[in-house]
Structure formats: C-alpha cells, structure tokens
Design an enzyme around this catalytic site. Sequence first.
Site, PDB file in Angstrom:
ATOM      1  N   ALA A  84      24.092  44.601 209.297  1.00 30.76           N
ATOM      2  CA  ALA A  84      23.409  43.347 208.942  1.00 30.76           C
ATOM      3  C   ALA A  84      23.613  42.330 210.054  1.00 30.76           C
ATOM      4  CB  ALA A  84      23.969  42.787 207.629  1.00 30.76           C
ATOM      5  N   GLU A 117      21.450  55.677 204.626  1.00 31.59           N
ATOM      6  CA  GLU A 117      20.533  55.485 203.504  1.00 31.59           C
ATOM      7  C   GLU A 117      19.967  54.073 203.572  1.00 31.59           C
ATOM      8  OE1 GLU A 117      23.769  56.569 202.175  1.00 31.59           O
ATOM      9  OE2 GLU A 117      23.219  58.677 201.935  1.00 31.59           O
ATOM     10  N   ASN A 122      12.930  48.344 201.889  1.00 35.61           N
ATOM     11  CA  ASN A 122      13.466  47.560 203.012  1.00 35.61           C
ATOM     12  C   ASN A 122      12.695  47.856 204.304  1.00 35.61           C
ATOM     13  OD1 ASN A 122      15.009  46.075 204.779  1.00 35.61           O
ATOM     14  ND2 ASN A 122      16.977  46.802 204.016  1.00 35.61           N
ATOM     15  N   TYR A 129      15.095  51.247 212.206  1.00 36.14           N
ATOM     16  CA  TYR A 129      15.642  52.596 212.386  1.00 36.14           C
ATOM     17  C   TYR A 129      14.615  53.511 213.070  1.00 36.14           C
ATOM     18  CZ  TYR A 129      19.092  50.840 209.047  1.00 36.14           C
ATOM     19  OH  TYR A 129      20.052  50.091 208.418  1.00 36.14           O
TER      20      TYR A 129
HETATM   21  C1  COA Z   1      17.290  44.659 208.978  1.00 33.62           C
HETATM   22  C2  COA Z   1      18.184  43.762 209.819  1.00 33.62           C
HETATM   23  C3  COA Z   1      19.553  44.407 209.982  1.00 33.62           C
HETATM   24  C4  COA Z   1      17.517  43.576 211.208  1.00 33.62           C
HETATM   25  O1  COA Z   1      18.404  42.772 211.986  1.00 33.62           O
HETATM   26  P1  COA Z   1      17.896  41.934 213.263  1.00 33.62           P
HETATM   27  O2  COA Z   1      19.122  41.509 214.001  1.00 33.62           O
HETATM   28  O3  COA Z   1      16.971  40.867 212.822  1.00 33.62           O
HETATM   29  O4  COA Z   1      17.090  43.053 214.061  1.00 33.62           O
HETATM   30  P2  COA Z   1      16.569  43.019 215.565  1.00 33.62           P
HETATM   31  O5  COA Z   1      16.319  41.615 216.023  1.00 33.62           O
HETATM   32  O6  COA Z   1      17.466  43.842 216.403  1.00 33.62           O
HETATM   33  O7  COA Z   1      15.150  43.724 215.385  1.00 33.62           O
HETATM   34  C5  COA Z   1      14.957  45.071 215.779  1.00 33.62           C
HETATM   35  C6  COA Z   1      13.714  45.643 215.144  1.00 33.62           C
HETATM   36  O8  COA Z   1      13.854  45.696 213.725  1.00 33.62           O
HETATM   37  C7  COA Z   1      12.580  45.533 213.108  1.00 33.62           C
HETATM   38  N1  COA Z   1      12.619  44.299 212.295  1.00 33.62           N
HETATM   39  C8  COA Z   1      13.680  43.478 212.143  1.00 33.62           C
HETATM   40  N2  COA Z   1      13.370  42.471 211.303  1.00 33.62           N
HETATM   41  C9  COA Z   1      12.090  42.661 210.916  1.00 33.62           C
HETATM   42  C10 COA Z   1      11.213  41.959 210.048  1.00 33.62           C
HETATM   43  N3  COA Z   1      11.587  40.840 209.406  1.00 33.62           N
HETATM   44  N4  COA Z   1       9.965  42.469 209.862  1.00 33.62           N
HETATM   45  C11 COA Z   1       9.588  43.603 210.486  1.00 33.62           C
HETATM   46  N5  COA Z   1      10.380  44.315 211.341  1.00 33.62           N
HETATM   47  C12 COA Z   1      11.608  43.849 211.547  1.00 33.62           C
HETATM   48  C13 COA Z   1      11.579  45.389 214.236  1.00 33.62           C
HETATM   49  O9  COA Z   1      11.136  46.691 214.578  1.00 33.62           O
HETATM   50  C14 COA Z   1      12.457  44.829 215.347  1.00 33.62           C
HETATM   51  O10 COA Z   1      11.952  45.080 216.623  1.00 33.62           O
HETATM   52  P3  COA Z   1      10.959  44.013 217.309  1.00 33.62           P
HETATM   53  O11 COA Z   1      11.635  42.669 217.223  1.00 33.62           O
HETATM   54  O12 COA Z   1      10.811  44.555 218.702  1.00 33.62           O
HETATM   55  O13 COA Z   1       9.701  44.062 216.502  1.00 33.62           O
HETATM   56  C15 COA Z   1      18.316  42.328 209.196  1.00 33.62           C
HETATM   57  O14 COA Z   1      17.036  41.902 208.758  1.00 33.62           O
HETATM   58  C16 COA Z   1      19.281  42.254 208.035  1.00 33.62           C
HETATM   59  O15 COA Z   1      20.475  42.002 208.224  1.00 33.62           O
HETATM   60  N6  COA Z   1      18.760  42.471 206.806  1.00 33.62           N
HETATM   61  C17 COA Z   1      19.610  42.415 205.589  1.00 33.62           C
HETATM   62  C18 COA Z   1      20.587  43.571 205.569  1.00 33.62           C
HETATM   63  C19 COA Z   1      19.881  44.921 205.575  1.00 33.62           C
HETATM   64  O16 COA Z   1      18.867  45.129 204.927  1.00 33.62           O
HETATM   65  N7  COA Z   1      20.470  45.864 206.326  1.00 33.62           N
HETATM   66  C20 COA Z   1      20.001  47.238 206.384  1.00 33.62           C
HETATM   67  C21 COA Z   1      20.677  48.005 205.305  1.00 33.62           C
HETATM   68  S1  COA Z   1      20.169  49.716 205.317  1.00 33.62           S
END
Ligand code: COA
Length: 159
Positions: A84, A117, A122, A129
């Site tokens: 996260a 998983e 999500n 991923y």
């Molecule tokens: C999912 C999560 C971990 C992504 O973290 P992040 O630091 O914002 O991710 P990044 O900036 O490295 O983004 C990498 C890629 O993820 C995808 N992505 C991240 N946020 C996104 C969004 N809101 N909508 C669509 N794609 C998204 C995109 O492919 C992005 O690449 P891009 O910016 O070139 O399009 C974050 O939204 C989070 O913490 N969510 C809540 C916890 C969670 O769901 N964790 C996963 C549990 S399995």
Amino acid sequence: MATQARERRFEIVPMKMADLDGIMEIERGSFSAPWSRQVFVEELDREWAQVDVVRVRDGVMLGAIVGFVNYWLVRDEVHILNVASHPSARRQGHASRLLEHVIGFAHRHKCRYVTLEVRRSNASAIRLYRKYGFRPVGIRPHYYVEDNEDAIVMLLDLG
Ligand SMILES: CC(C)(COP(=O)(O)OP(=O)(O)OC[C@H]1O[C@@H](n2cnc3c(N)ncnc32)[C@H](O)[C@@H]1OP(=O)(O)O)[C@@H](O)C(=O)NCCC(=O)NCCS
C-alpha cells in the site's frame, strides 16, 4: 537526471518498530478491514517474513513513510501479503518502487514465482500487477471474510 534525483529522494528499508505508527496510518487509510499493529509486530519475528517501507530522504517530509510492502519467502516463491501507499502519496510510483524491490529480492533468492491475492474489484491494484507481468491464475471464492468478496490469485513467473 530528473529521475535519478527523484529516486534519491526515497529509500526502501526494512521496517523498524518506530515505523509502526506510519505503517498503521497507511494501513487504516487503505483497507476496509485493516490489520492490527500486532500483526505487523508478529511479522518482525517471523524468519521468513519481511516488511519494507518507502521512506522520504529529504525535504519537509523527511523521515515520513509513504508506502510499505509485506512479503514472505517460502521455498522458491515470494508471496506478497500486503502492499500500500499513503492515500496522500498515490500515483507517485511508490507501489511500483516496492514491487520492483520485491521482484529484485525474488531474483536474488533464485525464486521461480512471485504470487499474491487481490480483491476482484481492486482495479488499480490489478492494473499495477499486470504492468509488472503478473497474470491471473485462479480465483479463491469468498476469500475476504468481511464481505465475502472473491480473490484473484496472480502470479509472476520468473522462469
Ligand atoms: C494500488 C496501490 C498500491 C497503488 O499504489 P501507487 O503508489 O499509487 O501506485 P503507482 O504510482 O506505483 O502506480 C503504478 C501503476 O498502478 C496502476 N494504478 C495505480 N493507481 C491507479 C488508479 N487509481 N487507477 C488506475 N490504475 C492505477 C497504474 O497502472 C499505475 O501506472 P501508471 O501511473 O503508469 O498508469 C494504491 O492505490 C493503494 O495503496 N491502494 C490501497 C491498498 C491496496 O489496494 N493494495 C493492494 C492490495 S492487493
């Protein structure tokens, strides 16, 4: 040059007890059923478990934790339990940094797979991923007991 400077602004290091507050803030802001502090404390004691954090290295945010990842090394597989980034620091590449870090760890430990998983709904995480080559390999029906949502099992084959 700009990318290099940006990378120097962050470091990925193993979690310490002092990081718990920062981790819990991210955890609570990220999941509908957040894990307790105790879960993270127990992870520190497991020989096969790792919790790593992204820490800011300069500026007004110096020392702040903006993301974390929790993973296990089990034989020839790395399993990601939790990743996260802070709600106020999303779409800044922190989860990408963490995934690259875990994939590098898996290569160094000569693993064959990285698995995880993810909730079926999500979409952001699934997109993240997929960007790193994970593909869906199965469904665990009603995996999340809080609301019965299915989990998609995703796998990165390191060959
Ligand atoms: C999912 C999560 C971990 C992504 O973290 P992040 O630091 O914002 O991710 P990044 O900036 O490295 O983004 C990498 C890629 O993820 C995808 N992505 C991240 N946020 C996104 C969004 N809101 N909508 C669509 N794609 C998204 C995109 O492919 C992005 O690449 P891009 O910016 O070139 O399009 C974050 O939204 C989070 O913490 N969510 C809540 C916890 C969670 O769901 N964790 C996963 C549990 S399995």
